[in-house]
Design a protein around this motif. Structure first.
Motif, PDB file in Angstrom:
ATOM      1  N   VAL A 143       0.824  -1.214   0.000  1.00  0.00           N
ATOM      2  CA  VAL A 143       0.000   0.000   0.000  1.00  0.00           C
ATOM      3  C   VAL A 143       0.855   1.260   0.000  1.00  0.00           C
ATOM      4  O   VAL A 143       0.629   2.177  -0.797  1.00  0.00           O
ATOM      5  CB  VAL A 143      -0.961   0.002   1.210  1.00  0.00           C
ATOM      6  CG1 VAL A 143      -1.721   1.331   1.288  1.00  0.00           C
ATOM      7  CG2 VAL A 143      -1.944  -1.159   1.107  1.00  0.00           C
ATOM      8  N   TYR A 146      -7.078   3.277   0.675  1.00  0.00           N
ATOM      9  CA  TYR A 146      -7.284   1.845   0.919  1.00  0.00           C
ATOM     10  C   TYR A 146      -8.391   1.581   1.929  1.00  0.00           C
ATOM     11  O   TYR A 146      -9.056   0.546   1.870  1.00  0.00           O
ATOM     12  CB  TYR A 146      -5.968   1.234   1.415  1.00  0.00           C
ATOM     13  CG  TYR A 146      -5.957  -0.273   1.456  1.00  0.00           C
ATOM     14  CD1 TYR A 146      -5.927  -1.013   0.276  1.00  0.00           C
ATOM     15  CD2 TYR A 146      -5.952  -0.956   2.663  1.00  0.00           C
ATOM     16  CE1 TYR A 146      -5.912  -2.402   0.304  1.00  0.00           C
ATOM     17  CE2 TYR A 146      -5.936  -2.342   2.700  1.00  0.00           C
ATOM     18  CZ  TYR A 146      -5.910  -3.059   1.521  1.00  0.00           C
ATOM     19  OH  TYR A 146      -5.904  -4.435   1.554  1.00  0.00           O
ATOM     20  N   ALA A 191      -3.733  -5.514  -3.015  1.00  0.00           N
ATOM     21  CA  ALA A 191      -3.315  -4.175  -2.603  1.00  0.00           C
ATOM     22  C   ALA A 191      -2.383  -3.557  -3.642  1.00  0.00           C
ATOM     23  O   ALA A 191      -2.485  -2.362  -3.955  1.00  0.00           O
ATOM     24  CB  ALA A 191      -2.633  -4.228  -1.241  1.00  0.00           C
TER      25      ALA A 191
END
Length: 377
Positions: A19, A77, A130
């Motif tokens: 991320v 996220y 991710a």
């Protein structure tokens, strides 16, 4: 730097790195008055936790100091959560940090969640997803990427299956480092499916490298296809539904005769997907799956990979009914067809789609053995 408290999947260092691009120093911390539970939808676990206010409970996690850019990626996220500043306890004493609490009524509350229980099933999938999510968020924006998150998970699962079980290699080129050079990769379209543009070079059979090529791929996830077969009655179940592909081509009648099929959902196997789709699309139970060929139906342009099966089932007359999931706007009619008529449909072209043709021809080769096993031949 901005302190953030992570209590769930972002405690998994490879996922956090996917991320924000690095693994920062992670300081153990605990939050009092909350407990992590799995987020669910329609009773199914979604593979991540939500914090539920619980008197006397303690949630253990980590605190990390992030840059402004890293904090922005975390915000991308954490769709479906709201950020709050809370006081935590660490080995060095109390400190405040940002954490993410679920929006009201966004998800159902499942069982208590632990990272140790989560990791074996979800860690690799969520980490790959991710990476894909951040790349899409940078290309098309975080809102558009979050709207496609389920599709991103489907693609991530497909990537992991391709790595774990690559196609056999005997006749094909023995791939070496440097045989493919991708100079640029861009997402040109991203909704339910995606289209990616590639600029690449590849090794030529005659030696040397190709010119720089401009190529596109229609990106979708893996699919499972199952043809239910009753060896006692010697008949199959086919389904019928309208299809956009034939409509776009100009087919006068876009209703198609097909085998049961659907995408492999994140967290399930292709076999589980085949069994699930048989229930959703046709309301039947498959007693046993027999593996048929696996293949790319259109490798020149599509990433889709198909797992196909013959499904041994009891198919009495009343098995044919209307089906499909209402929330997916599926409108499906089932047909019970003797084996010989199935082969006529293949011959005339009315069974005009590759998964059904492949399974019909595969069944033709297996039919006698399946009938012997059922005690009818």
């Amino acid at each position: 730097m901005q302190p953030h408290f992570f209590y769930g999947t972002l405690c998994h260092p490879p996922l956090l790195e996917a991320v924000i691009g690095r693994v920062p120093q992670l300081v153990p911390a605990r939050l009092e008055g909350f407990a992590p539970h799995e987020a669910c939808r329609e009773g199914q676990g979604l593979g991540f936790p939500i914090l539920i206010e619980t008197p006397g409970a303690v949630t253990r996690g980590v605190v990390a100091d992030l840059t402004e850019a890293e904090a922005e990626r975390i915000a991308w996220y954490e769709d479906g959560y709201d950020a709050e500043i809370r006081e935590l306890e660490t080995g060095a004493g109390s400190r405040e940090a940002k954490l993410w609490l679920p929006q009201a009524d966004r998800w159902e509350v499942g069982a208590e969640w632990t990272l140790g229980d989560w990791a074996p099933k979800w860690a690799a999938l969520k980490t790959e997803a991710a990476r894909l999510f951040i790349a899409e968020a940078q290309a098309v924006g975080p809102d558009a990427a979050n709207a496609r998150y389920h599709a991103i998970l489907v693609r991530a699962a497909s990537i992991l299956r391709a790595r774990a079980a690559p196609m056999a290699q005997d006749l094909r080129r023995d791939l070496q480092d440097g045989d493919i050079k991708i100079d640029a990769q861009q997402t040109a379209y991203a909704k339910f499916f995606a289209v990616e543009d590639y600029k690449l070079e590849h090794r030529l059979f005659a030696g040397g490298m190709s010119a720089k090529l401009d190529r596109a791929a229609f990106v979708s996830g893996d699919a499972s296809v199952v043809l239910p077969y009753d060896p006692v009655r010697d008949r199959v179940m086919l389904i019928e539904q309208i299809r956009t592909g034939p409509l776009a081509r100009g087919e006068p009648n876009p209703w198609m005769i097909e085998a049961i099929a659907g995408r492999v959902d994140p967290g399930e196997t292709p076999e589980e997907a085949a069994l699930r789709e048989a229930g959703e699309e046709a309301g039947i139970t498959i007693a046993r799956l027999i593996e048929a060929p696996r293949y790319y139906p259109s490798p020149g342009a599509k990433s889709e990979f198909v797992y196909s099966y013959i499904g041994i089932a009891d198919l009495p007359d009343e098995a044919a009914q209307l089906g499909g999931k209402a929330d997916e706007h599926e409108d499906i009619r089932a047909h019970l067809v003797p084996f010989e008529r199935l082969m006529t449909l293949v011959a005339t072209g009315e069974a005009g789609n590759a998964p059904l043709v492949v399974l019909a021809l595969w069944l033709a080769g297996q039919r006698a053995a399946l009938q012997r096993m059922a005690g009818v031949a």
